[in-house]
Design a protein around this motif. Structure first.
Motif, PDB file in Angstrom:
ATOM      1  N   LEU A 190       0.852  -1.177   0.000  1.00 57.31           N
ATOM      2  CA  LEU A 190       0.000   0.000   0.000  1.00 57.31           C
ATOM      3  C   LEU A 190       0.891   1.231   0.000  1.00 57.31           C
ATOM      4  N   ALA A 191       0.662   2.124  -0.950  1.00 55.82           N
ATOM      5  CA  ALA A 191       1.416   3.379  -0.992  1.00 55.82           C
ATOM      6  C   ALA A 191       0.479   4.506  -1.395  1.00 55.82           C
ATOM      7  N   VAL A 192       0.505   5.566  -0.611  1.00 58.84           N
ATOM      8  CA  VAL A 192      -0.242   6.782  -0.927  1.00 58.84           C
ATOM      9  C   VAL A 192       0.754   7.924  -0.799  1.00 58.84           C
ATOM     10  N   LEU A 193       1.008   8.588  -1.919  1.00 59.71           N
ATOM     11  CA  LEU A 193       2.004   9.654  -1.948  1.00 59.71           C
ATOM     12  C   LEU A 193       1.381  10.948  -2.445  1.00 59.71           C
ATOM     13  N   THR A 194       1.697  12.040  -1.764  1.00 58.48           N
ATOM     14  CA  THR A 194       1.327  13.370  -2.228  1.00 58.48           C
ATOM     15  C   THR A 194       2.612  14.013  -2.721  1.00 58.48           C
ATOM     16  N   LEU A 195       2.533  14.630  -3.888  1.00 57.15           N
ATOM     17  CA  LEU A 195       3.728  15.195  -4.504  1.00 57.15           C
ATOM     18  C   LEU A 195       3.581  16.699  -4.689  1.00 57.15           C
ATOM     19  N   SER A 196       4.678  17.334  -5.056  1.00 53.92           N
ATOM     20  CA  SER A 196       4.713  18.790  -5.162  1.00 53.92           C
ATOM     21  C   SER A 196       3.866  19.340  -6.299  1.00 53.92           C
ATOM     22  N   GLY A 197       3.511  18.529  -7.255  1.00 54.08           N
ATOM     23  CA  GLY A 197       2.676  18.981  -8.367  1.00 54.08           C
ATOM     24  C   GLY A 197       2.222  17.800  -9.207  1.00 54.08           C
ATOM     25  N   GLU A 198       1.373  18.083 -10.186  1.00 49.44           N
ATOM     26  CA  GLU A 198       0.825  17.011 -11.014  1.00 49.44           C
ATOM     27  C   GLU A 198       1.875  16.359 -11.907  1.00 49.44           C
ATOM     28  N   GLU A 199       2.861  17.127 -12.359  1.00 50.92           N
ATOM     29  CA  GLU A 199       3.924  16.534 -13.178  1.00 50.92           C
ATOM     30  C   GLU A 199       4.747  15.551 -12.347  1.00 50.92           C
ATOM     31  N   ALA A 200       5.055  15.931 -11.123  1.00 56.51           N
ATOM     32  CA  ALA A 200       5.781  15.025 -10.221  1.00 56.51           C
ATOM     33  C   ALA A 200       4.933  13.783  -9.943  1.00 56.51           C
ATOM     34  N   ALA A 201       3.618  13.962  -9.850  1.00 57.15           N
ATOM     35  CA  ALA A 201       2.722  12.821  -9.619  1.00 57.15           C
ATOM     36  C   ALA A 201       2.718  11.890 -10.832  1.00 57.15           C
ATOM     37  N   LYS A 202       2.773  12.434 -12.032  1.00 53.81           N
ATOM     38  CA  LYS A 202       2.834  11.599 -13.236  1.00 53.81           C
ATOM     39  C   LYS A 202       4.109  10.758 -13.236  1.00 53.81           C
ATOM     40  N   THR A 203       5.209  11.380 -12.842  1.00 58.56           N
ATOM     41  CA  THR A 203       6.477  10.653 -12.757  1.00 58.56           C
ATOM     42  C   THR A 203       6.385   9.556 -11.708  1.00 58.56           C
ATOM     43  N   ALA A 204       5.788   9.866 -10.567  1.00 59.24           N
ATOM     44  CA  ALA A 204       5.623   8.878  -9.501  1.00 59.24           C
ATOM     45  C   ALA A 204       4.695   7.752  -9.936  1.00 59.24           C
ATOM     46  N   LEU A 205       3.656   8.073 -10.688  1.00 57.83           N
ATOM     47  CA  LEU A 205       2.737   7.051 -11.188  1.00 57.83           C
ATOM     48  C   LEU A 205       3.500   6.046 -12.053  1.00 57.83           C
ATOM     49  N   SER A 206       4.358   6.537 -12.912  1.00 60.59           N
ATOM     50  CA  SER A 206       5.186   5.645 -13.745  1.00 60.59           C
ATOM     51  C   SER A 206       6.079   4.767 -12.887  1.00 60.59           C
ATOM     52  N   ALA A 207       6.628   5.334 -11.820  1.00 61.65           N
ATOM     53  CA  ALA A 207       7.493   4.568 -10.916  1.00 61.65           C
ATOM     54  C   ALA A 207       6.698   3.468 -10.209  1.00 61.65           C
ATOM     55  N   LEU A 208       5.468   3.768  -9.816  1.00 56.03           N
ATOM     56  CA  LEU A 208       4.633   2.753  -9.161  1.00 56.03           C
ATOM     57  C   LEU A 208       4.249   1.647 -10.148  1.00 56.03           C
ATOM     58  N   VAL A 244      -0.663  10.011  -5.777  1.00 54.10           N
ATOM     59  CA  VAL A 244      -0.715   8.706  -6.424  1.00 54.10           C
ATOM     60  C   VAL A 244      -1.016   7.636  -5.384  1.00 54.10           C
ATOM     61  N   LEU A 245      -1.531   6.522  -5.883  1.00 53.76           N
ATOM     62  CA  LEU A 245      -1.956   5.429  -5.023  1.00 53.76           C
ATOM     63  C   LEU A 245      -1.534   4.113  -5.651  1.00 53.76           C
ATOM     64  N   LEU A 246      -1.006   3.220  -4.838  1.00 59.66           N
ATOM     65  CA  LEU A 246      -0.717   1.846  -5.245  1.00 59.66           C
ATOM     66  C   LEU A 246      -1.303   0.933  -4.183  1.00 59.66           C
ATOM     67  N   VAL A 247      -2.151  -0.005  -4.606  1.00 63.29           N
ATOM     68  CA  VAL A 247      -2.705  -0.982  -3.679  1.00 63.29           C
ATOM     69  C   VAL A 247      -2.627  -2.355  -4.324  1.00 63.29           C
ATOM     70  N   VAL A 248      -1.924  -3.260  -3.645  1.00 61.78           N
ATOM     71  CA  VAL A 248      -1.884  -4.666  -4.026  1.00 61.78           C
ATOM     72  C   VAL A 248      -2.404  -5.418  -2.815  1.00 61.78           C
ATOM     73  N   ALA A 249      -3.589  -6.000  -2.957  1.00 58.31           N
ATOM     74  CA  ALA A 249      -4.240  -6.640  -1.816  1.00 58.31           C
ATOM     75  C   ALA A 249      -4.896  -7.949  -2.242  1.00 58.31           C
ATOM     76  N   ALA A 250      -5.228  -8.750  -1.259  1.00 60.70           N
ATOM     77  CA  ALA A 250      -5.912 -10.021  -1.516  1.00 60.70           C
ATOM     78  C   ALA A 250      -7.356  -9.791  -1.962  1.00 60.70           C
ATOM     79  N   ASP A 251      -7.995  -8.756  -1.427  1.00 58.93           N
ATOM     80  CA  ASP A 251      -9.407  -8.493  -1.714  1.00 58.93           C
ATOM     81  C   ASP A 251      -9.539  -7.124  -2.389  1.00 58.93           C
TER      82      ASP A 251
END
Length: 159
Positions: free
Chosen positions: A88-106, A140-147
Motif C-alpha cells: 500500500l502506498a499513498v504519496l502526495t507530490l509537489s505537483g501534477e507533473e511530479a505525480a505523473k512521474t511517480a505514477l510511472s514509478a509505481l 498517487v496510489l498503489l494498492v496490491v491486496a488479496a481483496d
C-alpha cells in the motif's frame, strides 16, 4: 418586431448556456488522496491477507520506488512482512507533473514485482495482476491486496 424576434432567439440560448454552466459542477480536478486517511481506511478494510509494516519515506522513495524524495510532500507506505506482493502506498507530490512521474514509478514497481515473484511465489502474481495504480491530482496510489473488491469499496466511499 425585429427586436421581439431577436429576443425570442436570445432567451433560449441564454437558458441553455445557464443549464450547461450549472451542470459543470465547478472544477473537474479531483481532490488529492490524503496519505494518512486513505491508508488507514484501507488498512482497516481487511483487504490485506498479510501483515503489513510501515516503511519510512526515504526508503520508500529511494530503494522501493526510485522517486525523488524532494518532490514528495506526504506519504504512507506499507509493505508485506512476508516478502509477498501485498503493498500500500499513498504519496502526495509537489505537483501534477511530479505525480505523473511517480505514477510511472509505481507502475514499474508492479512490473518488477511480477517478474521477481513469478518464479518463487507465483500465487502472488495474481494479486499484482489486479493492482490498483492511480493518480488523483498531485497524489498517487498503489494498492496490491488479496481483496480488491474491498479496496475498491473503500476508494468509492472516499471519492
Amino acid at each position: 418586431m425585429y427586436r421581439l424576434a431577436s429576443l425570442r432567439l436570445l432567451l433560449p440560448a441564454l437558458a441553455l448556456g445557464l443549464l450547461l454552466t450549472a451542470c459543470g459542477g465547478g472544477s473537474s480536478a479531483q481532490q488529492p488522496y490524503d496519505p494518512a486517511a486513505v491508508s488507514q481506511a484501507l488498512l482497516d478494510s481487511d483487504a490485506f491477507s498479510e501483515p503489513l509494516e510501515e516503511m519510512d519515506a526515504d526508503t520508500a522513495c529511494g530503494a522501493l520506488y526510485r522517486i525523488d524524495a524532494q518532490s514528495v510532500t506526504g506519504c504512507a507506505v506499507y509493505t508485506s512482512l512476508t516478502a509477498g506482493a501485498e503493498e500500500l502506498a499513498v504519496l502526495t507530490l509537489s505537483g501534477e507533473e511530479a505525480a505523473k512521474t511517480a505514477l510511472s514509478a509505481l507502475e514499474q514497481r508492479v512490473a518488477d514485482q511480477k517478474e521477481a515473484l513469478r518464479s518463487y511465489q507465483p500465487e502472488e502474481v495474481a494479486k499484482l495482476d489486479q493492482a490498483i495504480v492511480k493518480q488523483q491530482g498531485n497524489s498517487v496510489l498503489l494498492v496490491v491486496a488479496a481483496d480488491q473488491k474491498a479496496v475498491q469499496s473503500v476508494l468509492d466511499t472516499l471519492n
